[in-house]
Design an enzyme around this catalytic site. Sequence first.
Site, PDB file in Angstrom:
ATOM      1  N   SER A  86       0.814  -1.212   0.000  1.00 19.85           N
ATOM      2  CA  SER A  86       0.000   0.000   0.000  1.00 19.85           C
ATOM      3  C   SER A  86       0.852   1.269   0.000  1.00 19.85           C
ATOM      4  CB  SER A  86      -0.950  -0.049   1.207  1.00 19.85           C
ATOM      5  OG  SER A  86      -1.958   0.910   1.099  1.00 19.85           O
TER       6      SER A  86
ATOM      7  N   ASP B  43      10.049   5.829 -10.212  1.00 17.82           N
ATOM      8  CA  ASP B  43       9.631   6.584 -11.395  1.00 17.82           C
ATOM      9  C   ASP B  43      10.410   7.889 -11.552  1.00 17.82           C
ATOM     10  OD1 ASP B  43       7.808   4.644 -12.055  1.00 17.82           O
ATOM     11  OD2 ASP B  43       6.097   5.660 -11.144  1.00 17.82           O
TER      12      ASP B  43
ATOM     13  N   LYS C  42      -0.939  -4.238  -3.110  1.00 15.41           N
ATOM     14  CA  LYS C  42      -2.222  -3.681  -2.642  1.00 15.41           C
ATOM     15  C   LYS C  42      -2.329  -2.247  -3.149  1.00 15.41           C
ATOM     16  CE  LYS C  42      -5.868  -3.003   0.165  1.00 15.41           C
ATOM     17  NZ  LYS C  42      -6.111  -1.562   0.042  1.00 15.41           N
TER      18      LYS C  42
END
Length: 715
Positions: free
Chosen positions: A487, A498, A512
Amino acid sequence: MHFKARTARLNLFFALLLSLSSTLAFAKDSETSHADTEKLLEQQLETLKPTLNQAIASVNVVQLLQRNSYEKITIDNNSSEKIFQSYLDTLDRNRSFFLASDIKEFEPYRDELDSALKSGNLKPAFDIFNRYMQRSEERIRFALKYLETGLDKIDFNKQESLTIDREKSPWLADRKAQEDLWRRQLKDNILNMKLNEKPLKEIQELLHKRYTNQLRRLHQTRSEDAFQLYLNAFTQLYDPHTQYFSPQRAETFDINMSLSLEGIGAVLQSEDEYTKVVSIVPAGPADKAGQLKPGDRIIAVSQGENGTFEDVVGMRLDEVVKLIRGPKGTRVKLETIPANSKDGKTRIYPITRDKVKLEEQSAQKEIITIKQGDRDYRIGVIDIPAFYIDFKAAQAGDPDYKSTTRDVRKLLKELNKENIDGLIIDLRSNGGGSLQEANQLSGLFINDGPTVVVRDSRGRTEPQQDPDPEEVYHGPMAVMINRLSASASEIFAGAMQDYQRAVIIGSQSFGKGTVQTIQPLNHGQLKLTVAKFYRVSGQSTQNRGVIPDISFPSLFNKEDIGESALPNALPWDEINPAKFKAFEPLTPFMPALRERHNKRISDNPDFLYLKDLKTFQQRYDSKNSISLNEKERRHETNSMRKERLRLENQLRKAKGKPVYKSLEELEEAQNTNDSQYGKRDEDKSEDDALLIESGNILADMIELSSRYIADSAKQ
């Protein structure tokens, strides 16, 4: 004996966070006499019937899911068949109860459940459940009758076996086949206990008590139990986090979410007849004890130092919770079958109940020294066990309220003053927490820009922006993750990957990537998935998780642990990337980093050990049949234990440590110092092989980037 892990039956009884404050409940009625057993056997099972409130609730659930759920499903004949199969799997996933004739009788319902749900007709669900109750009672009566003949009559020299996972097997043909399966399953239970050196008399008494208690609980089953199981067989078609809670379960769920009370700090769920550990709350009592692990199955519970163990196999999850939870400072002991155990040996773990204190979940720092060539690199490490925030203190205006971002900001400034060469953010086993904190923490390492994108059920996307333009730490950076990083951890790790801000090291994360909300009903409440997380690159964190740039071997089985192991998990997908400005790319360094890493671990005893242990686990995980011949079973168990001991001693020899004389000695040592290859214990970083290698990788990156800058300057 190792049981092949099955798909988590989340709907059977929902996962409970054992952080509840409650007067300890003792199962005083567990000492059931033979006279009591006879009375139970004389009783007739109640035929359960639905209520009007349940019928209304079922209609409300259908309407709420069709309007608000992220996943859109048409309720038609096709979904009816899926609901039908889901309900059968919920009740009898291992195909041990229903006969083929039962399934044939239920066949007309296969195409009727869609219209039945829409209209509030619960008769099909209760017809199937009442038959399941009947078969369950027959199994218990069979077991008690079998036990009465005496365990000394069992032929443990007979050549026969038991199929462990029958999920794909045909339904039982007739009563003869059914009783033969029940006999084999019971014989396997007896053999397991024999291999744990329990005498036959004790085994007989324990199993008699177990089945008598199961019969008692069966007679206590109410229509609410049937309704919740059926409705969750429907809701899980949307995704595994969409769940219906009955009024009683809803009340308990609300208490759990406060995270402010007392217990052992573990999330549990029912799986088949066992209570399984789903996760451990960071800095909670179980985490501090360092023994209980995700995947462990609890088979007995005792109170205090010298309490008698209460068998909990087949016990309802809420009853197991009552036994385990209790006031701060009291002691509970859990007898478990460890998740990674291949030899059938049970373990006993003592835990002192306590509150899960926010300050103990706080981020912590240390500095490790990595020596490469003639240079020592000072690597700062910040261990973040959860993404936390003290909402109450923040809302009250407390200037010193605790949060992950505030604590890490402070630690970063301290590390900057200590002139570290690089930084590792350790998110191993961090199960997530506050989205706000994941967003703000990401902002400490970038100047500005989005950190995550939230997409709702209508397809609308909303980027979460870095709220603070200050980049608190500018230097080289790595992020460690593992299968239990979930999560909010995945949001942070994905953003760092990224933005090319950090090299991601470890194993594939949990996956998740969805958001849930609670909707009240006329009868209970519904938890449903309403949104999905996406990285700024456009990739979802759902199902696939974050894939590390450099992978470490993992002892977590992805088929058992992780979002992809859950039934009907939403798929990985992509949206258009957000607008963001990445740092200088790390991609050019990756081939060299991987080459150096692979060369370094080729003769590293810890990594060779992990590789061998993974192979060892996979060899036995793939088995779906076990022998019921005692001699063969003992030989297989002894072989496994010898191999496990050999692997451990091979590692100890390579590291110049004294070898263990037996596996019992090894297990005792691990019970008092269980820091290997997972989350390190305090002040034990020198034993954490994965952390040290992550430091080496980061040192490599520092050296390679410095060389690249120097070469660029010459040009």
